[in-house]
Design an enzyme around this catalytic site. Structure first.
Site, PDB file in Angstrom:
ATOM      1  N   LYS A  12      76.819  60.002  38.788  1.00 30.70           N
ATOM      2  CA  LYS A  12      77.659  60.137  37.594  1.00 30.70           C
ATOM      3  C   LYS A  12      77.703  61.606  37.222  1.00 30.70           C
ATOM      4  O   LYS A  12      76.838  62.399  37.582  1.00 30.70           O
ATOM      5  CB  LYS A  12      77.120  59.317  36.423  1.00 30.70           C
ATOM      6  N   PRO A  95      71.267  65.617  45.161  1.00 35.61           N
ATOM      7  CA  PRO A  95      70.176  66.540  44.828  1.00 35.61           C
ATOM      8  C   PRO A  95      69.307  65.973  43.718  1.00 35.61           C
ATOM      9  O   PRO A  95      69.810  65.390  42.753  1.00 35.61           O
ATOM     10  CB  PRO A  95      70.906  67.812  44.383  1.00 35.61           C
ATOM     11  N   ASP A  96      68.010  66.131  43.854  1.00 32.94           N
ATOM     12  CA  ASP A  96      67.072  65.609  42.867  1.00 32.94           C
ATOM     13  C   ASP A  96      67.073  66.506  41.633  1.00 32.94           C
ATOM     14  O   ASP A  96      67.053  67.728  41.737  1.00 32.94           O
ATOM     15  CB  ASP A  96      65.670  65.549  43.487  1.00 32.94           C
ATOM     16  N   GLY A  97      67.096  65.905  40.464  1.00 35.15           N
ATOM     17  CA  GLY A  97      67.017  66.678  39.233  1.00 35.15           C
ATOM     18  C   GLY A  97      68.242  67.499  38.931  1.00 35.15           C
ATOM     19  O   GLY A  97      68.141  68.544  38.285  1.00 35.15           O
ATOM     20  N   GLY A  98      69.416  67.043  39.346  1.00 35.60           N
ATOM     21  CA  GLY A  98      70.623  67.836  39.157  1.00 35.60           C
ATOM     22  C   GLY A  98      71.506  67.395  38.018  1.00 35.60           C
ATOM     23  O   GLY A  98      72.573  67.967  37.798  1.00 35.60           O
ATOM     24  N   GLY A  99      71.131  66.334  37.301  1.00 40.08           N
ATOM     25  CA  GLY A  99      71.983  65.835  36.231  1.00 40.08           C
ATOM     26  C   GLY A  99      73.026  64.853  36.703  1.00 40.08           C
ATOM     27  O   GLY A  99      73.978  64.555  35.981  1.00 40.08           O
ATOM     28  N   LEU A 100      72.846  64.315  37.921  1.00 42.94           N
ATOM     29  CA  LEU A 100      73.801  63.361  38.482  1.00 42.94           C
ATOM     30  C   LEU A 100      73.335  61.915  38.348  1.00 42.94           C
ATOM     31  O   LEU A 100      74.014  61.001  38.813  1.00 42.94           O
ATOM     32  CB  LEU A 100      74.059  63.684  39.958  1.00 42.94           C
ATOM     33  N   GLY A 102      70.712  60.418  39.729  1.00 40.13           N
ATOM     34  CA  GLY A 102      70.259  59.798  40.970  1.00 40.13           C
ATOM     35  C   GLY A 102      69.114  58.824  40.802  1.00 40.13           C
ATOM     36  O   GLY A 102      69.170  57.689  41.283  1.00 40.13           O
ATOM     37  N   GLY A 103      68.053  59.243  40.109  1.00 40.62           N
ATOM     38  CA  GLY A 103      66.913  58.355  39.925  1.00 40.62           C
ATOM     39  C   GLY A 103      67.258  57.128  39.107  1.00 40.62           C
ATOM     40  O   GLY A 103      66.828  56.009  39.420  1.00 40.62           O
ATOM     41  N   ASP A 137      69.722  56.393  30.989  1.00 41.61           N
ATOM     42  CA  ASP A 137      70.906  56.396  31.853  1.00 41.61           C
ATOM     43  C   ASP A 137      71.001  55.173  32.756  1.00 41.61           C
ATOM     44  O   ASP A 137      72.043  54.963  33.384  1.00 41.61           O
ATOM     45  CB  ASP A 137      70.922  57.650  32.739  1.00 41.61           C
TER      46      ASP A 137
END
EC number: 2.7.1.148
Length: 291
Positions: A12, A95-100, A102-103, A137
């Site tokens: 997102k 990418p980890d920790g990118g604001g997308l 993912g987690g 999120d």
């Protein structure tokens, strides 16, 4: 037991992020719009009869008790009393920790997939409630729709957004969400906005000025991307994005991306690929069921 593969965990972006204030419990009152993208991670599952949860791939450096995929599976076990377990394989593409997200998206996919594979029978609303216990999120990914969000991000209203392509750039640094929301200089008094204001472009990311001032790479990426289209940071960063009407325009900008950064082009979608998979399985079950 056989593997169940190709479970998507889509990304997102936050089309904007306004901070309206802080609640007594320390959480911030937010307004945002989650735009679901047609790109993300992918997971595979194999049901285990022994109740064990084993994960590999993607984030092997993260301890299981801190990994949202394992925590989501364990929460579903505990809530439903299910005695089955699972092998979980994560193909990490974002990418980890990118604001997308993912987690959070990984956790939502675990909840939806294992709810099906274990036969625990929870509704989407019940799964979203579990997701909120894992992170603010997670519910938007459980529901799988581009949405306007309020509260801490959990009060969701599906919205329609223009058909656009996005160039998403990761400038090679990691921004701590906790650090940003604890920052003294962060704007916390934005007036409530509206969906019409979003459509008119009268919105912003309240976290962006602070992050730009403290993370040079994010500032440089926003400056570079703004040469092609109006650029904005997603969430608390570090990824930034810009919208384009045509895929070719986004890819032309991607071709000029500085070598030190990573980037990708994705299309904004109303419904996520996870929701599409769940609907497809339900349609198949309906066709195969008794008449």
């Amino acid at each position: 037991m056989s593997w169940s593969r190709h479970w998507p965990a889509p990304a997102k972006i936050n089309l904007f992020l306004h901070i309206l204030g802080r609640r007594p419990d320390g959480y911030h009152r937010l307004q945002t719009a989650f735009q679901i993208l047609d790109r993300g991670d992918e997971l595979a599952f194999r049901v285990r009869p022994d109740g064990e949860l084993r994960r590999r791939g993607g984030l092997d450096h993260v301890p299981p008790d801190q990994d949202l995929t394992v925590r989501a599976a364990r929460l579903l076990q505990q809530t439903t009393g299910c005695r089955l377990g699972a092998d979980i394989v994560l193909d990490k593409r974002l990418p980890d920790g990118g604001g997308l997200g993912g987690g959070s998206s990984n956790a939502a996919t675990v909840l939806q997939a294992l709810n099906r594979l274990w036969g625990t029978g929870l509704s989407t609303l019940e799964l979203a409630g579990l997701g909120l216990r894992l992170g603010a999120d997670v519910p938007v990914f459980v529901h799988g729709r581009t949405a306007w969000a309020e509260g801490v991000g959990e009060r969701l209203t599906p919205i329609e957004t223009p058909s656009r392509w996005f160039l998403v750039v990761h400038p090679g640094c990691r921004v701590s969400t906790a650090e940003v929301f604890a920052a003294e200089g962060l704007t916390r008094d934005s007036a409530p906005s509206t969906i019409s204001a979003l459509r008119a472009g009268r919105v912003r990311n309240d976290c962006e000025p602070w992050v730009r001032a403290h993370y040079r790479a994010v500032d440089e990426a926003l400056g570079w991307l703004s040469r092609f289209a109006p650029a904005r940071m997603t969430g608390t960063g570090a990824c930034v994005f810009a919208p384009f009407e045509r895929e070719a325009q986004a890819r032309a900008a991607l071709d000029r991306l500085p070598a030190a950064w990573q980037g990708f082009v994705a299309q904004g979608v109303a419904c996520s690929s996870l929701l599409g998979r769940l609907r497809g399985e339900q349609d198949s079950a309906d066709r195969d069921g008794p008449t």
